[in-house]
Scaffold this motif. Structure first.
Motif, PDB file in Angstrom:
ATOM      1  N   ASN A 274       9.775  17.107  -1.163  1.00 11.90           N
ATOM      2  CA  ASN A 274      10.857  17.642  -2.001  1.00 11.90           C
ATOM      3  C   ASN A 274      12.231  17.360  -1.402  1.00 11.90           C
ATOM      4  N   ASN A 275      12.274  17.271  -0.075  1.00  8.11           N
ATOM      5  CA  ASN A 275      13.555  17.033   0.587  1.00  8.11           C
ATOM      6  C   ASN A 275      13.638  15.643   1.205  1.00  8.11           C
ATOM      7  N   CYS A 276      12.836  14.721   0.704  1.00  9.76           N
ATOM      8  CA  CYS A 276      12.830  13.370   1.268  1.00  9.76           C
ATOM      9  C   CYS A 276      13.865  12.497   0.564  1.00  9.76           C
ATOM     10  N   PRO A 277      14.753  11.876   1.348  1.00 11.80           N
ATOM     11  CA  PRO A 277      15.783  11.018   0.752  1.00 11.80           C
ATOM     12  C   PRO A 277      15.206   9.757   0.103  1.00 11.80           C
ATOM     13  N   LEU A 278      13.952   9.440   0.434  1.00 16.27           N
ATOM     14  CA  LEU A 278      13.341   8.226  -0.107  1.00 16.27           C
ATOM     15  C   LEU A 278      12.295   8.531  -1.170  1.00 16.27           C
ATOM     16  N   ALA A 279      12.269   9.763  -1.653  1.00 12.62           N
ATOM     17  CA  ALA A 279      11.220  10.192  -2.593  1.00 12.62           C
ATOM     18  C   ALA A 279      11.140   9.281  -3.808  1.00 12.62           C
ATOM     19  N   GLU A 280      12.300   8.899  -4.337  1.00 15.58           N
ATOM     20  CA  GLU A 280      12.287   8.088  -5.564  1.00 15.58           C
ATOM     21  C   GLU A 280      11.734   6.683  -5.334  1.00 15.58           C
ATOM     22  N   HIS A 281      11.644   6.279  -4.038  1.00 12.95           N
ATOM     23  CA  HIS A 281      11.117   4.948  -3.727  1.00 12.95           C
ATOM     24  C   HIS A 281       9.642   4.983  -3.342  1.00 12.95           C
ATOM     25  N   CYS A 282       9.091   6.191  -3.169  1.00 12.10           N
ATOM     26  CA  CYS A 282       7.780   6.323  -2.520  1.00 12.10           C
ATOM     27  C   CYS A 282       6.632   6.139  -3.514  1.00 12.10           C
ATOM     28  N   LEU A 283       5.870   5.058  -3.335  1.00 17.43           N
ATOM     29  CA  LEU A 283       4.758   4.767  -4.241  1.00 17.43           C
ATOM     30  C   LEU A 283       3.622   5.768  -4.078  1.00 17.43           C
ATOM     31  N   ALA A 284       3.397   6.231  -2.851  1.00 17.15           N
ATOM     32  CA  ALA A 284       2.321   7.204  -2.627  1.00 17.15           C
ATOM     33  C   ALA A 284       2.649   8.532  -3.291  1.00 17.15           C
ATOM     34  N   LEU A 285       3.923   8.928  -3.237  1.00 15.23           N
ATOM     35  CA  LEU A 285       4.331  10.179  -3.885  1.00 15.23           C
ATOM     36  C   LEU A 285       4.197  10.059  -5.399  1.00 15.23           C
ATOM     37  N   LYS A 286       4.599   8.920  -5.926  1.00 17.95           N
ATOM     38  CA  LYS A 286       4.517   8.670  -7.361  1.00 17.95           C
ATOM     39  C   LYS A 286       3.091   8.846  -7.864  1.00 17.95           C
ATOM     40  N   ASP A 287       2.111   8.415  -7.062  1.00 18.99           N
ATOM     41  CA  ASP A 287       0.702   8.536  -7.451  1.00 18.99           C
ATOM     42  C   ASP A 287       0.037   9.778  -6.866  1.00 18.99           C
ATOM     43  N   LYS A 288       0.836  10.632  -6.219  1.00 19.24           N
ATOM     44  CA  LYS A 288       0.313  11.865  -5.607  1.00 19.24           C
ATOM     45  C   LYS A 288      -0.842  11.610  -4.643  1.00 19.24           C
ATOM     46  N   VAL A 289      -0.690  10.608  -3.808  1.00 20.72           N
ATOM     47  CA  VAL A 289      -1.732  10.300  -2.819  1.00 20.72           C
ATOM     48  C   VAL A 289      -1.134  10.172  -1.418  1.00 20.72           C
ATOM     49  N   VAL A 290      -0.061  10.929  -1.202  1.00 26.75           N
ATOM     50  CA  VAL A 290       0.664  10.819   0.073  1.00 26.75           C
ATOM     51  C   VAL A 290      -0.249  11.048   1.280  1.00 26.75           C
ATOM     52  N   LEU A 291      -1.120  12.056   1.175  1.00 25.00           N
ATOM     53  CA  LEU A 291      -1.958  12.410   2.332  1.00 25.00           C
ATOM     54  C   LEU A 291      -3.054  11.386   2.626  1.00 25.00           C
ATOM     55  N   ASN A 292      -3.231  10.417   1.716  1.00 29.34           N
ATOM     56  CA  ASN A 292      -4.215   9.364   1.983  1.00 29.34           C
ATOM     57  C   ASN A 292      -3.670   8.296   2.931  1.00 29.34           C
ATOM     58  N   TYR A 293      -2.394   8.413   3.269  1.00 28.51           N
ATOM     59  CA  TYR A 293      -1.765   7.389   4.110  1.00 28.51           C
ATOM     60  C   TYR A 293      -1.178   8.003   5.372  1.00 28.51           C
ATOM     61  N   PRO A 294      -1.173   7.252   6.490  1.00 30.68           N
ATOM     62  CA  PRO A 294      -1.644   5.872   6.640  1.00 30.68           C
ATOM     63  C   PRO A 294      -3.159   5.779   6.784  1.00 30.68           C
ATOM     64  N   VAL A 295      -3.688   4.595   6.457  1.00 34.29           N
ATOM     65  CA  VAL A 295      -5.106   4.311   6.647  1.00 34.29           C
ATOM     66  C   VAL A 295      -5.318   3.780   8.055  1.00 34.29           C
ATOM     67  N   LYS A 296      -6.352   4.299   8.706  1.00 31.58           N
ATOM     68  CA  LYS A 296      -6.608   3.819  10.075  1.00 31.58           C
ATOM     69  C   LYS A 296      -8.089   3.598  10.321  1.00 31.58           C
ATOM     70  N   LEU A 297      -8.361   2.673  11.249  1.00 32.84           N
ATOM     71  CA  LEU A 297      -9.731   2.433  11.690  1.00 32.84           C
ATOM     72  C   LEU A 297     -10.173   3.600  12.558  1.00 32.84           C
ATOM     73  N   LYS A 298     -11.452   3.953  12.451  1.00 33.20           N
ATOM     74  CA  LYS A 298     -11.947   5.080  13.248  1.00 33.20           C
ATOM     75  C   LYS A 298     -11.876   4.752  14.738  1.00 33.20           C
ATOM     76  N   LYS A 299     -11.513   5.763  15.494  1.00 33.76           N
ATOM     77  CA  LYS A 299     -11.429   5.532  16.933  1.00 33.76           C
ATOM     78  C   LYS A 299     -12.707   5.962  17.612  1.00 33.76           C
ATOM     79  N   THR A 300     -12.910   5.479  18.826  1.00 40.87           N
ATOM     80  CA  THR A 300     -14.131   5.798  19.560  1.00 40.87           C
ATOM     81  C   THR A 300     -14.127   7.270  19.967  1.00 40.87           C
ATOM     82  N   SER A 301     -15.317   7.852  19.932  1.00 41.91           N
ATOM     83  CA  SER A 301     -15.431   9.271  20.261  1.00 41.91           C
ATOM     84  C   SER A 301     -15.323   9.486  21.766  1.00 41.91           C
ATOM     85  N   SER A 302     -15.075  10.727  22.132  1.00 39.57           N
ATOM     86  CA  SER A 302     -14.873  11.018  23.557  1.00 39.57           C
ATOM     87  C   SER A 302     -16.207  11.197  24.284  1.00 39.57           C
ATOM     88  N   LYS A 303     -16.221  10.755  25.520  1.00 44.87           N
ATOM     89  CA  LYS A 303     -17.417  10.810  26.340  1.00 44.87           C
ATOM     90  C   LYS A 303     -17.378  12.015  27.279  1.00 44.87           C
TER      91      LYS A 303
END
Length: 360
Positions: free
Chosen positions: A203-232
């Motif tokens: 709501n307070n983001c200066p780039l909201a009007e440019h944000c494709l993820a916000l436009k599609d309401k999928v902001v929390l899906n990003y960023p995408v990352k490869l799974k990291k190795t688990s701790s030993k």
DNA sequence: AACTCGGGGCA
DNA sequence: TGCCCAGAGTT
């Protein structure tokens, strides 16, 4: 200026927001490469609130690059104690000495030259080059990755070779080549304050009007990352000898692994649990006869390790001798004051068991 | 490309 | 617990 599909207004809105909302930080009062470099190394994988007191300590103790270059590694590691990723401190000192003694104190001034320094990778080189020398290079850190991945809905994992290239290109495209210092810091500040991982303040983001993820309401899906190795799991068995009320035995870690060049009690590391009954004979073989005063356990969690630590506080019957290598005597007071200790060890030192068997 | 290296904070 | 943090070096 201006690339296909990129709005030229992004940087302008971003920087306007930044000037109003930026936090006050000690390294933002200067462009001195020494201080910018120091702050950037401290902030690698470290939050601003956690790193700030260390920056103040280092500047106070080493006001100039020369002061740092002339310091001992023991002293630098002691100042770094508690911050983690201690190779940063070792490389910091190595590079300070290199610049002071080999480069005659002249700090490298370009991204390409900065990248050659030990402990300075792509991010830090870009940060110093842009902030200290106004070189038009884009920084790409965790914050920038998050902002860009959401702005442009980049589905490629950022920790893949392809993704790395994509994010670098996107970051460079929206960079204002005339204001790289302000732009880069604004991107990171936006990622930290607004475009947050969990509850982004769209709501307070200066780039909201440019944000494709916000436009599609999928902001929390990003960023995408490869799974990291688990701790030993690791099992660290420490022997804490009580020579008298004030002295103990410690060792310096020399291997090329965790806590290199820092100090701990004599350590027996294993990937399997070693029960007390099985461990006692081993101690006797290395330290002679003794009496077990107390056995205390601490679970220490790191990002890639879960350390199950067991501290055997023992009273030696014979004098402080050991068959283990690189073991030496030290007063408890001096250990805490002058020797660089991993957090696991300082946790133990703060426990009640230590105050019972040692007089400070 | 995957692993290693720290420690703290957060939901 | 798992994830993130102004990442870099080694294998």
């Amino acid at each position: 200026m201006g690339k296909i599909g990129i709005d030229e207004g992004i940087s302008e809105k971003l920087r306007a927001w930044y000037e109003i909302n930026k936090r006050s930080m000690p390294w933002r009062l200067t462009q001195e490469p020494y201080k910018i470099w120091l702050s950037e190394v401290i902030l690698q994988q470290t939050q601003v609130v956690q790193g700030t007191p260390y920056f103040e300590k280092f500047i106070s103790e080493f006001p100039t690059l020369k002061d740092l270059a002339e310091a001992s590694e023991d002293k630098v590691l002691k100042l770094w104690q508690g911050l983690g990723y201690y190779s940063r401190a070792r490389n910091l000192l190595y590079t300070a000495r290199f610049i002071h003694f080999e480069l005659m104190g002249v700090f490298p001034k370009t991204y390409f030259e900065l990248l050659k320094l030990k402990g300075v990778g792509e991010y830090t080189a870009a940060a110093i080059a842009s902030i200290s020398y106004n070189e038009p290079v884009a920084v790409v850190d965790g914050n920038v990755i998050r902002v860009i991945s959401r702005l442009f809905k980049i589905d490629e994992p950022f920790n893949s070779g392809k993704g790395k290239k994509l994010f670098n290109e996107a970051a460079y495209q929206i960079l204002d080549k005339n204001q790289p210092a302000q732009h880069n810091q604004a991107m990171m500040e936006l990622g930290s304050l607004v475009c947050r991982p969990q509850n982004p303040d769209c709501n307070n983001c200066p780039l909201a009007e440019h944000c494709l993820a916000l436009k599609d309401k999928v902001v929390l899906n990003y960023p995408v990352k490869l799974k990291k190795t688990s701790s030993k799991k690791l099992y660290f068995n420490f022997v804490v000898p009580v020579l008298d009320d004030r002295k103990t035995l410690i060792t310096k870690r020399t291997g090329n692994d965790i806590w290199k060049n820092m100090y701990t009690f004599p350590l027996y590391a294993s990937e399997e649990e070693i029960k007390e009954m099985k461990f006692i004979p081993t101690i006797r073989e290395d330290f002679g006869d003794f009496e077990v005063m107390k056995v205390s356990k601490i679970k220490h969690i790191l990002s890639h390790r879960v350390i199950h630590a067991t501290f055997y506080i023992i009273a030696l019957k014979e004098s402080g001798q050991s068959k283990k290598n690189n073991i030496f005597e030290v007063e408890i007071n001096r250990l805490v004051e002058f020797y660089s200790l991993p957090r696991l060890i300082t946790k133990f030192m703060e426990s009640k068991d230590v105050s019972i068997y040692f007089i400070k």
